[in-house]
Design a protein around this motif. Structure first.
Motif, PDB file in Angstrom:
ATOM      1  N   GLY A   5      -2.984 -41.322  11.568  1.00 16.25           N
ATOM      2  CA  GLY A   5      -3.110 -40.189  12.193  1.00 16.25           C
ATOM      3  C   GLY A   5      -4.585 -39.924  12.732  1.00 16.25           C
ATOM      4  O   GLY A   5      -5.244 -40.593  12.474  1.00 16.25           O
ATOM      5  N   LYS A   6      -4.683 -38.619  13.297  1.00 18.04           N
ATOM      6  CA  LYS A   6      -5.947 -38.346  13.873  1.00 18.04           C
ATOM      7  C   LYS A   6      -6.042 -36.878  14.200  1.00 18.04           C
ATOM      8  O   LYS A   6      -5.139 -36.347  14.465  1.00 18.04           O
ATOM      9  N   ILE A   7      -7.070 -36.383  13.781  1.00 19.55           N
ATOM     10  CA  ILE A   7      -7.661 -34.912  13.992  1.00 19.55           C
ATOM     11  C   ILE A   7      -8.012 -34.642  15.467  1.00 19.55           C
ATOM     12  O   ILE A   7      -8.707 -35.339  15.789  1.00 19.55           O
ATOM     13  N   ILE A   8      -7.278 -33.876  16.078  1.00 18.76           N
ATOM     14  CA  ILE A   8      -7.564 -33.810  17.722  1.00 18.76           C
ATOM     15  C   ILE A   8      -8.364 -32.586  18.218  1.00 18.76           C
ATOM     16  O   ILE A   8      -9.082 -32.665  18.967  1.00 18.76           O
ATOM     17  N   LYS A   9      -7.984 -31.344  17.529  1.00 17.60           N
ATOM     18  CA  LYS A   9      -8.512 -30.199  17.792  1.00 17.60           C
ATOM     19  C   LYS A   9      -8.541 -28.895  17.025  1.00 17.60           C
ATOM     20  O   LYS A   9      -7.657 -28.864  16.223  1.00 17.60           O
ATOM     21  N   GLN A  18      -5.607 -29.120  14.463  1.00 19.75           N
ATOM     22  CA  GLN A  18      -4.426 -29.851  15.102  1.00 19.75           C
ATOM     23  C   GLN A  18      -4.570 -31.300  14.899  1.00 19.75           C
ATOM     24  O   GLN A  18      -5.599 -31.921  15.194  1.00 19.75           O
ATOM     25  N   ILE A  19      -3.359 -31.876  14.421  1.00 26.35           N
ATOM     26  CA  ILE A  19      -3.447 -33.565  14.058  1.00 26.35           C
ATOM     27  C   ILE A  19      -2.172 -34.127  14.876  1.00 26.35           C
ATOM     28  O   ILE A  19      -1.481 -33.367  15.528  1.00 26.35           O
ATOM     29  N   VAL A  20      -2.409 -35.578  15.112  1.00 24.84           N
ATOM     30  CA  VAL A  20      -1.342 -36.270  15.715  1.00 24.84           C
ATOM     31  C   VAL A  20      -0.941 -37.123  14.565  1.00 24.84           C
ATOM     32  O   VAL A  20      -1.864 -37.863  13.709  1.00 24.84           O
ATOM     33  N   SER A  21       0.363 -37.207  14.171  1.00 26.49           N
ATOM     34  CA  SER A  21       0.755 -38.356  13.143  1.00 26.49           C
ATOM     35  C   SER A  21       1.309 -39.365  13.805  1.00 26.49           C
ATOM     36  O   SER A  21       2.048 -39.340  14.650  1.00 26.49           O
ATOM     37  N   PHE A  22       0.898 -40.615  13.263  1.00 25.11           N
ATOM     38  CA  PHE A  22       1.358 -41.818  13.693  1.00 25.11           C
ATOM     39  C   PHE A  22       2.787 -42.416  12.912  1.00 25.11           C
ATOM     40  O   PHE A  22       3.304 -43.399  13.032  1.00 25.11           O
ATOM     41  N   THR A  23       3.333 -41.528  12.001  1.00 22.03           N
ATOM     42  CA  THR A  23       4.259 -41.945  11.184  1.00 22.03           C
ATOM     43  C   THR A  23       5.708 -41.630  12.094  1.00 22.03           C
ATOM     44  O   THR A  23       5.380 -41.003  12.956  1.00 22.03           O
ATOM     45  N   GLU A  24       6.649 -42.410  11.461  1.00 21.57           N
ATOM     46  CA  GLU A  24       7.748 -42.285  12.376  1.00 21.57           C
ATOM     47  C   GLU A  24       8.297 -40.939  12.600  1.00 21.57           C
ATOM     48  O   GLU A  24       8.673 -40.547  13.580  1.00 21.57           O
ATOM     49  N   LYS A  25       8.460 -40.431  11.356  1.00 18.78           N
ATOM     50  CA  LYS A  25       8.801 -38.896  11.409  1.00 18.78           C
ATOM     51  C   LYS A  25       7.522 -38.031  11.001  1.00 18.78           C
ATOM     52  O   LYS A  25       6.874 -38.305  10.044  1.00 18.78           O
ATOM     53  N   LYS A  26       6.999 -37.189  12.057  1.00 10.44           N
ATOM     54  CA  LYS A  26       5.575 -36.839  12.237  1.00 10.44           C
ATOM     55  C   LYS A  26       5.043 -36.126  10.905  1.00 10.44           C
ATOM     56  O   LYS A  26       3.962 -36.281  10.534  1.00 10.44           O
ATOM     57  N   GLU A  27       5.978 -35.327  10.147  1.00 15.12           N
ATOM     58  CA  GLU A  27       5.694 -34.536   9.031  1.00 15.12           C
ATOM     59  C   GLU A  27       5.655 -35.375   7.798  1.00 15.12           C
ATOM     60  O   GLU A  27       5.041 -35.039   6.631  1.00 15.12           O
ATOM     61  N   LYS A  28       5.914 -36.809   7.753  1.00 17.31           N
ATOM     62  CA  LYS A  28       5.918 -37.675   6.579  1.00 17.31           C
ATOM     63  C   LYS A  28       4.427 -38.020   6.531  1.00 17.31           C
ATOM     64  O   LYS A  28       4.353 -38.650   5.306  1.00 17.31           O
ATOM     65  N   ILE A  29       3.696 -37.755   6.964  1.00 16.85           N
ATOM     66  CA  ILE A  29       2.073 -37.995   7.055  1.00 16.85           C
ATOM     67  C   ILE A  29       1.826 -37.485   5.544  1.00 16.85           C
ATOM     68  O   ILE A  29       1.014 -37.898   4.877  1.00 16.85           O
ATOM     69  N   PHE A  30       2.501 -36.194   5.304  1.00 18.80           N
ATOM     70  CA  PHE A  30       2.046 -35.372   4.151  1.00 18.80           C
ATOM     71  C   PHE A  30       2.676 -36.174   2.943  1.00 18.80           C
ATOM     72  O   PHE A  30       2.473 -35.653   1.877  1.00 18.80           O
ATOM     73  N   GLU A  31       3.710 -36.959   2.861  1.00 16.85           N
ATOM     74  CA  GLU A  31       4.227 -37.657   1.810  1.00 16.85           C
ATOM     75  C   GLU A  31       3.220 -38.509   0.942  1.00 16.85           C
ATOM     76  O   GLU A  31       3.586 -38.772  -0.216  1.00 16.85           O
ATOM     77  N   TYR A  32       2.266 -38.837   1.503  1.00 18.81           N
ATOM     78  CA  TYR A  32       1.474 -39.719   0.836  1.00 18.81           C
ATOM     79  C   TYR A  32       0.401 -39.016   0.083  1.00 18.81           C
ATOM     80  O   TYR A  32      -0.172 -37.835   0.419  1.00 18.81           O
ATOM     81  N   SER A  33       0.175 -39.314  -1.057  1.00 15.49           N
ATOM     82  CA  SER A  33      -0.476 -38.607  -1.880  1.00 15.49           C
ATOM     83  C   SER A  33      -2.144 -38.430  -1.712  1.00 15.49           C
ATOM     84  O   SER A  33      -2.611 -37.126  -2.007  1.00 15.49           O
TER      85      SER A  33
END
Length: 169
Positions: A5-9, A18-33
């Protein structure tokens, strides 16, 4: 480390970003510990206090960041995870990072080019192959559908074989 992902603004005055998530389902970025960001010298933990989705935007609140001015330190920082934290995949499932830079051949073992990117569309993913097999360099787009267009994938050898009936090649 792997970019996910990337923090954009900044978002608002209370330190949200605001961030951009590169995971398949965008909110899954938060499943990583543990998520990380990179400073000039090392990776540091990104201590997310809270997150939410607001008007289709993914927002994060970082611990100890309470205003917009302090949040600006994180602008354009990439978000990382450790590669070892990725879940194991089932048969015929691949991470995009493993597909990028694979060499592509047809069934007659003719080298067509390398995969430079994967385009995510609703029906299937599309691989983009940078090629020199026609008089000048160009891009070939092929749906990433195994057994229909993709005949064989060998991630260890970074080699993908596509079916011959793709006559334009």
């Amino acid at each position: 480390m792997l970019i996910i992902g990337k923090i954009i603004k900044p978002y608002g005055i209370l330190g949200w970003l605001q961030i951009v998530s590169f995971t398949e389902k965008k909110e899954k970025i938060f499943e990583y510990s543990t998520l990380y960001f990179k400073t000039k010298k090392k990776y540091k933990k990104l201590k997310i206090k809270n997150w939410k989705i607001c008007k289709k935007k993914i927002l994060i609140k970082i611990s100890k960041i309470e205003d917009r001015t302090k949040s600006e330190y994180f602008l354009k920082k990439k978000i990382f995870i450790k590669k070892c934290s990725l879940p194991k995949l089932k048969k015929n499932e691949y991470y995009w990072k493993d597909i990028i830079n694979c060499k592509v051949f047809n069934t007659k073992n003719k080298f067509l080019g390398k995969i430079t990117k994967i385009i995510d569309v609703k029906t299937s993913n599309i691989i983009s192959i940078k090629t020199n097999c026609i008089k000048k360099k160009q891009e070939i787009l092929i749906p990433f559908i195994i057994n229909k267009y993709i005949k064989n994938i060998n991630i260890n050898k970074k080699k993908i074989i596509i079916k011959n009936y793709l006559y334009f090649i």
